[in-house]
Design an enzyme around this catalytic site. Structure first.
Site, mmCIF file in Angstrom:
data_model
loop_
_atom_site.group_PDB
_atom_site.id
_atom_site.type_symbol
_atom_site.label_atom_id
_atom_site.label_comp_id
_atom_site.label_asym_id
_atom_site.label_seq_id
_atom_site.Cartn_x
_atom_site.Cartn_y
_atom_site.Cartn_z
ATOM 1 N N ASN A 159 0.846 -1.197 0.000
ATOM 2 C CA ASN A 159 0.000 0.000 0.000
ATOM 3 C C ASN A 159 0.881 1.246 0.000
ATOM 4 O O ASN A 159 2.100 1.152 0.083
ATOM 5 C CB ASN A 159 -0.965 -0.024 1.187
ATOM 6 C CG ASN A 159 -0.236 -0.054 2.514
ATOM 7 O OD1 ASN A 159 0.470 0.875 2.861
ATOM 8 N ND2 ASN A 159 -0.382 -1.160 3.242
ATOM 9 N N ARG A 160 0.244 2.390 -0.102
ATOM 10 C CA ARG A 160 0.993 3.630 -0.329
ATOM 11 C C ARG A 160 1.487 4.310 0.953
ATOM 12 O O ARG A 160 2.007 5.419 0.897
ATOM 13 C CB ARG A 160 0.099 4.643 -1.055
ATOM 14 C CG ARG A 160 -0.220 4.295 -2.475
ATOM 15 C CD ARG A 160 -1.206 5.329 -3.010
ATOM 16 N NE ARG A 160 -1.660 4.993 -4.339
ATOM 17 C CZ ARG A 160 -1.027 5.359 -5.451
ATOM 18 N NH1 ARG A 160 0.082 6.058 -5.371
ATOM 19 N NH2 ARG A 160 -1.505 5.028 -6.616
#
Ligand SMILES: Cc1cc2nc3c(=O)[nH]c(=O)nc-3n(C[C@H](O)[C@H](O)[C@H](O)COP(=O)(O)O)c2cc1C
Length: 419
Positions: free
Chosen positions: A227-228
């Site tokens: 994920n970011r």
């Protein structure tokens, strides 16, 4: 120190006449890292602090009086017997806004913990009523000795901010925990402590656990589901907690960020590893703040070799299984009744409604809800959020540095721990 010596300079302040520069005592004890205190001194003076250096007699074996005096612009004394008519053993500590000792030797920690006053620096530590930051540096064996552990615990209990040493090269060929953190990191801690302007750090004597970053769930040796999350909010939480006197365990996943000063860092990769590290650290923590973005699912199978594309064949569907819900687990099974648990929720729509329902489902005390998107929150230096509480209160935190949001979270955690 001579009679005409000014301790507390003023500088012009646009529109308001003059403003007093913060008065900082830089204590330097006799460790090999004493030379690094010159860089700390430079940073302090160049950023508008009026600094008096108080080295111990041992420190002067490493860096001489002339260096401290020239860099600080003030005379330097080690013993209480210099300029006795000015009572420096009382005056320096009384007038300081901050005392920072870097490096703090094992010996200095012991003397401070036991209230000895056998030189100018230890007298200053006893007379200071401002925040005190100690940055220890020593060989790992000295740092881990029960005597040093107890001295550090005593000092922290009394409200002294004791920065965790870094891990790395020590004197000679040895490496391990005990290295003085980078002077820039110590400077940042000092800046934060001064900015808060409180004499008694409200998280002193507390142990807090913070998770940061985003987990990566491997598919094969080269690919993962991720994920970011950059980890910057978790790091801001860890740094601000350390500056407020807490012992901090930071459990980081895949951030690539440098270990912050004053913090114990555990590096993990996956959600399962993060759970294990959080449960272990939480067992003796006063508060746990789960800022990491933990993957809800992971691939059911891990391919030992790289998954290859095959001519004429569609890729096999990706089968996912649920990861453990760490926030719900630690909220339900608290290590002790007073432990405070804080979660984070990154939402893309219906932010507050989703946040409120997540708070109820997870059973934590506080939930920090923020809206995420391509250019919002992830990777940014700034954040904007609402802190939801299990008692129904909602605290909006306007757009600003991630440190500001971190301080609001710690304000609420500290209030719950005190209550
Ligand atoms: C070369 C050398 C390096 C030293 N480095 C350290 C150190 O990094 N940390 C430490 O606690 N003591 C260190 N010591 C031991 C201290 O200098 C010694 O304990 C001294 O009494 C400390 O005095 P002070 O606390 O008044 O500065 C070192 C000694 C020598 C000779």
């Amino acid at each position: 120190m001579s009679e005409d010596e000014t301790w507390g300079r003023t500088v012009p302040d646009e529109g308001r006449g003059t403003v007093a520069e913060p008065k900082v005592v830089l204590g330097v004890a006799g460790g090999i890292a004493a030379y690094k205190a010159c860089e700390l001194l430079r940073r302090l003076t160049e950023s508008g602090h009026d600094v008096h250096v108080v080295p111990t007699a041992s420190a002067l074996h490493f860096v001489g009086e002339a260096t401290w005096s020239a860099l600080s612009g003030h005379p330097v004394a080690t013993e209480v017997w210099t300029d006795v008519h000015e009572v420096p053993h009382v005056r320096i500590g009384q007038s300081a806004d901050l005392v920072v000792v870097a490096p703090a030797t094992a010996d200095l920690l012991a003397r401070a913990a036991h209230g000895l006053a056998d030189d100018l620096l230890t007298n200053t530590l006893l007379t200071a009523r401002c925040p005190v930051v100690l940055a220890p540096a020593m060989h790992t064996e000295m740092w881990e000795h029960p005597a040093t552990r107890e001295n550090v615990a005593t000092l922290r209990r009394r409200g002294t901010v004791v920065i965790e040493p870094a891990v790395g090269r020590l004197t000679g060929v040895d490496t391990g925990k005990g290295r003085l953190p980078d002077p820039g990191e110590i400077f940042e801690v000092c800046r934060r402590v001064l900015a808060r302007g409180v004499t008694e750090p409200d998280l002193a004597g507390r142990h807090v656990v913070v998770s940061a970053g985003g987990t990566r769930e491997p598919l094969d040796p080269v690919r993962y589901l991720g994920n970011r999350s950059s980890g910057k909010q978790g790091y801001a939480l860890a740094k601000t907690a350390a500056a407020r006197g807490a012992r901090v365990t930071l459990i980081e996943a895949n951030t690539g960020l440098a270990d912050p000063a004053g913090v114990d860092v555990v590096h993990v990769g996956t959600a399962v590893q993060l759970r294990e590290a959080v449960l272990k650290a939480a067992a003796e923590a006063d508060a746990v703040v789960m800022a990491a973005a933990v993957a809800d699912f992971r691939p059911a199978d891990y391919a030992q070799g790289k998954i290859k594309k095959k001519d004429g064949e569609e890729p096999a569907p990706l089968v996912l299984v649920r990861n453990p819900d760490i926030l719900a687990e630690i909220s339900a099974e608290r290590a002790h009744p007073g432990q405070v648990v804080v979660g984070f929720a990154a939402e893309t729509d219906d932010v507050l409604a989703n946040g409120r329902s997540k708070l109820r489902r997870k059973g934590c005390d506080l939930l920090v809800v923020n809206e995420v998107g391509e250019r919002k929150t992830f990777g940014s230096e700034e954040n904007e959020a609402v802190v939801l509480s299990a008692d129904g209160s909602e605290t909006p935190v306007p757009h600003g540095p991630k440190e500001a949001l971190a301080d609001v979270v710690w304000d609420q955690v500290a209030a719950r721990l005190a209550g």
